[in-house]
Design an enzyme around this catalytic site. Structure first.
Site, PDB file in Angstrom:
ATOM      1  N   ASP A   1     -32.628 114.737  61.314  1.00 41.03           N
ATOM      2  CA  ASP A   1     -32.325 113.651  62.071  1.00 41.03           C
ATOM      3  C   ASP A   1     -32.739 113.437  63.468  1.00 41.03           C
ATOM      4  OD1 ASP A   1     -30.866 111.279  63.082  1.00 41.03           O
ATOM      5  OD2 ASP A   1     -29.033 111.959  63.078  1.00 41.03           O
TER       6      ASP A   1
ATOM      7  N   LYS B   1     -18.485 115.757  61.246  1.00 42.89           N
ATOM      8  CA  LYS B   1     -19.172 116.330  62.274  1.00 42.89           C
ATOM      9  C   LYS B   1     -18.659 117.517  62.661  1.00 42.89           C
ATOM     10  CE  LYS B   1     -21.332 112.574  63.517  1.00 42.89           C
ATOM     11  NZ  LYS B   1     -22.922 112.413  63.580  1.00 42.89           N
TER      12      LYS B   1
ATOM     13  N   GLU C   1     -27.074 118.470  58.123  1.00 42.40           N
ATOM     14  CA  GLU C   1     -27.937 117.521  59.050  1.00 42.40           C
ATOM     15  C   GLU C   1     -28.043 118.052  60.387  1.00 42.40           C
ATOM     16  OE1 GLU C   1     -26.485 113.526  58.729  1.00 42.40           O
ATOM     17  OE2 GLU C   1     -27.592 112.822  60.647  1.00 42.40           O
TER      18      GLU C   1
ATOM     19  N   LYS D   1     -33.339 106.219  61.468  1.00 43.38           N
ATOM     20  CA  LYS D   1     -32.230 105.176  62.152  1.00 43.38           C
ATOM     21  C   LYS D   1     -33.422 104.328  63.032  1.00 43.38           C
ATOM     22  CE  LYS D   1     -28.847 108.582  62.872  1.00 43.38           C
ATOM     23  NZ  LYS D   1     -28.321 109.658  63.604  1.00 43.38           N
TER      24      LYS D   1
ATOM     25  N   ASP E   1     -22.823 117.455  59.686  1.00 46.73           N
ATOM     26  CA  ASP E   1     -23.712 117.092  60.309  1.00 46.73           C
ATOM     27  C   ASP E   1     -23.426 118.017  61.921  1.00 46.73           C
ATOM     28  OD1 ASP E   1     -25.620 115.937  62.093  1.00 46.73           O
ATOM     29  OD2 ASP E   1     -24.944 113.956  62.147  1.00 46.73           O
TER      30      ASP E   1
ATOM     31  N   THR F   1     -17.737 108.626  58.729  1.00 48.00           N
ATOM     32  CA  THR F   1     -17.978 109.844  59.609  1.00 48.00           C
ATOM     33  C   THR F   1     -16.456 110.197  59.873  1.00 48.00           C
ATOM     34  OG1 THR F   1     -19.827 109.136  60.479  1.00 48.00           O
ATOM     35  CG2 THR F   1     -18.669 110.644  62.014  1.00 48.00           C
TER      36      THR F   1
ATOM     37  N   ARG G   1     -21.237 114.151  72.048  1.00 39.62           N
ATOM     38  CA  ARG G   1     -20.455 113.112  73.069  1.00 39.62           C
ATOM     39  C   ARG G   1     -19.180 112.602  72.541  1.00 39.62           C
ATOM     40  NH1 ARG G   1     -23.286 107.836  71.406  1.00 39.62           N
ATOM     41  NH2 ARG G   1     -23.902 108.171  69.252  1.00 39.62           N
TER      42      ARG G   1
ATOM     43  N   CYS H   1     -27.272 105.336  61.382  1.00 45.71           N
ATOM     44  CA  CYS H   1     -27.054 104.619  62.486  1.00 45.71           C
ATOM     45  C   CYS H   1     -26.661 105.061  63.511  1.00 45.71           C
ATOM     46  CB  CYS H   1     -26.396 103.193  62.304  1.00 45.71           C
ATOM     47  SG  CYS H   1     -24.623 103.596  61.771  1.00 45.71           S
TER      48      CYS H   1
ATOM     49  N   LYS I   1     -18.737 112.101  56.045  1.00 37.65           N
ATOM     50  CA  LYS I   1     -19.890 113.001  56.907  1.00 37.65           C
ATOM     51  C   LYS I   1     -19.164 113.502  57.941  1.00 37.65           C
ATOM     52  CE  LYS I   1     -23.810 112.005  59.766  1.00 37.65           C
ATOM     53  NZ  LYS I   1     -25.113 111.297  59.510  1.00 37.65           N
TER      54      LYS I   1
ATOM     55  N   ASP J   1     -25.551 105.955  55.431  1.00 38.95           N
ATOM     56  CA  ASP J   1     -24.598 106.343  56.538  1.00 38.95           C
ATOM     57  C   ASP J   1     -24.545 105.119  57.603  1.00 38.95           C
ATOM     58  OD1 ASP J   1     -23.217 107.935  58.229  1.00 38.95           O
ATOM     59  OD2 ASP J   1     -24.765 108.876  59.219  1.00 38.95           O
TER      60      ASP J   1
ATOM     61  N   ASP K   1     -21.918 103.439  58.750  1.00 43.08           N
ATOM     62  CA  ASP K   1     -20.273 103.152  58.959  1.00 43.08           C
ATOM     63  C   ASP K   1     -19.750 102.549  60.312  1.00 43.08           C
ATOM     64  OD1 ASP K   1     -20.825 105.273  60.708  1.00 43.08           O
ATOM     65  OD2 ASP K   1     -19.245 106.686  59.418  1.00 43.08           O
TER      66      ASP K   1
HETATM   67 MG    MG Z   1     -26.724 112.772  62.505  1.00 44.41          MG
END
Ligand code: MG
Length: 362
Positions: free
Chosen positions: A243, A162, A218, A267, A190, A135, A24, A295, A160, A320, A322
């Protein structure tokens, strides 16, 4: 301390830059806020983001869950009778984990206030400072390189990254980012469910051979694909972090028993709050598996509840959290202080956040 009223409002906080993952793109934090009032005058606060692509929850469902199911169920209960309150919260409707998390953290806020201590101390911790990663959204490579360099300049030692939108193209992407930030910066990768199991083995092996040395990878495969997760974990040396595959303590047990992943990302929005998250911490300790505290796209209120849990439990070795660093403004008063990668825990009672916009005048 009897629960007299549970009310809701919403926050709307623009992000510094759009947050992009394989699932997303989001440009603001638009979350449900919860206030739990008590007969002593003490109030507790919580927050839940509508992460429809992960938990299935929308702003509408968050409102309905809290206002029509949870609030009537908890009305009149004693906050100090935490076991009874949390059992009722868990059972008054199934799933709806983020809605439950918002109320759970408000209850823990109150419980810690009743003890006169910051929440992390009530949960048994002594770490008053923790350090988070930052991130880097999935974008064209030059943008990711610039974002990664800027983060390192701000003092972040762990990034992190993505990925997961373009399959094998993630290999040169990560090599370029590694070259740009140098060997000292830890890279957490991730994929947000974006690869197949075989693709993941090929990509992770290529990263290992190229010296990219990700600290962990991840959720490489879809949440339901526990076989795929196990397949990858057995074939690569890079630690695999589950996750989206782990919401509940029961999910965690399945992963732990099968050794389908090397680590678990906890989370609050997946577990339904701190009460359930503590069970995952204990299970992971039994199996000698380390956890990350993560989160969703949350503002400082919900992230601070997670920070208190992270500061309390040594099994949580990676942070994590942030969300506040990604927000363009901080509308709250009090609570932990976010200074670059460092989160300094408050010594005031509860989660520590006293000013929550939208609830003034109650
Ligand atoms: Mg994740």
């Amino acid at each position: 301390m009897k629960i007299t009223n549970i009310t809701t409002t919403e926050c709307h906080i623009p992000l510094r830059t759009p947050f992009k993952t394989a699932l997303r793109t989001v440009d603001c934090v638009h979350d449900l806020l919860v206030r739990v009032e008590t007969d002593t005058g003490a109030v507790g606060h919580g927050e839940a983001p509508p992460t429809a692509v992960i938990t299935g929850e929308t702003l509408g469902s968050l409102h309905t869950a809290v206002e029509e199911f949870i609030a009537p169920a908890l009305q009149g209960m004693e906050v100090e009778d935490l076991d009874a309150v949390m059992t009722k919260l868990d059972r008054c409707l199934v799933r709806n984990t983020s809605a439950k998390a918002a109320v759970d953290m408000a209850l823990y806020d109150l419980f810690a206030q009743s003890c006169g201590k910051p929440l992390y101390k009530v949960l048994g911790g002594a770490r008053n400072t923790i350090e988070t990663d930052l991130t880097i959204s999935v974008n064209p490579v030059p943008v990711m390189v610039a974002d990664a360099r800027a983060a390192v300049e701000e003092g972040f030692k762990v990034l992190k990254i993505k990925v997961g939108k373009e399959g094998l193209a993630d290999i040169p992407r990560l090599k370029t980012i590694r070259e740009a930030v140098g060997p000292e910066v830890a890279l957490r990768v991730d994929a947000n469910q974006g690869w197949t199991a075989k693709q993941a083995v090929r990509i992770i092996t290529a990263l290992e051979d190229a010296g990219v040395e990700p600290e962990l990878v991840e959720q490489p495969v879809p949440a339901h694909d526990i076989d795929g997760l196990e397949y990858i974990t057995r074939r690569v040396t890079t630690p695999i972090l589950a996750d989206e595959s782990v919401f509940s303590p029961a999910d965690a047990f399945q992963i732990l028993q099968r050794h389908a992943a090397d680590m678990i990302n906890i989370k609050l929005m997946k577990t339904g709050g701190i009460w359930q998250a503590l069970k995952i911490c204990s299970a992971a300790e039994v199996y000698g598996v380390e956890c990350m505290m993560g989160c969703m796209l949350e503002s400082k209120l919900a992230v601070s509840a997670a920070a208190h849990l992270a500061a309390a439990r040594s099994v949580i070795t990676r942070i994590d959290l942030d969300g506040p660093s990604l927000c363009s403004v901080d509308p709250y008063t009090g609570g932990p202080v976010y200074e670059g990668p460092r989160i300094l825990m408050n010594e005031t009672p509860g989660i520590g956040i006293t000013g929550v916009p939208g609830f003034e005048g109650v």
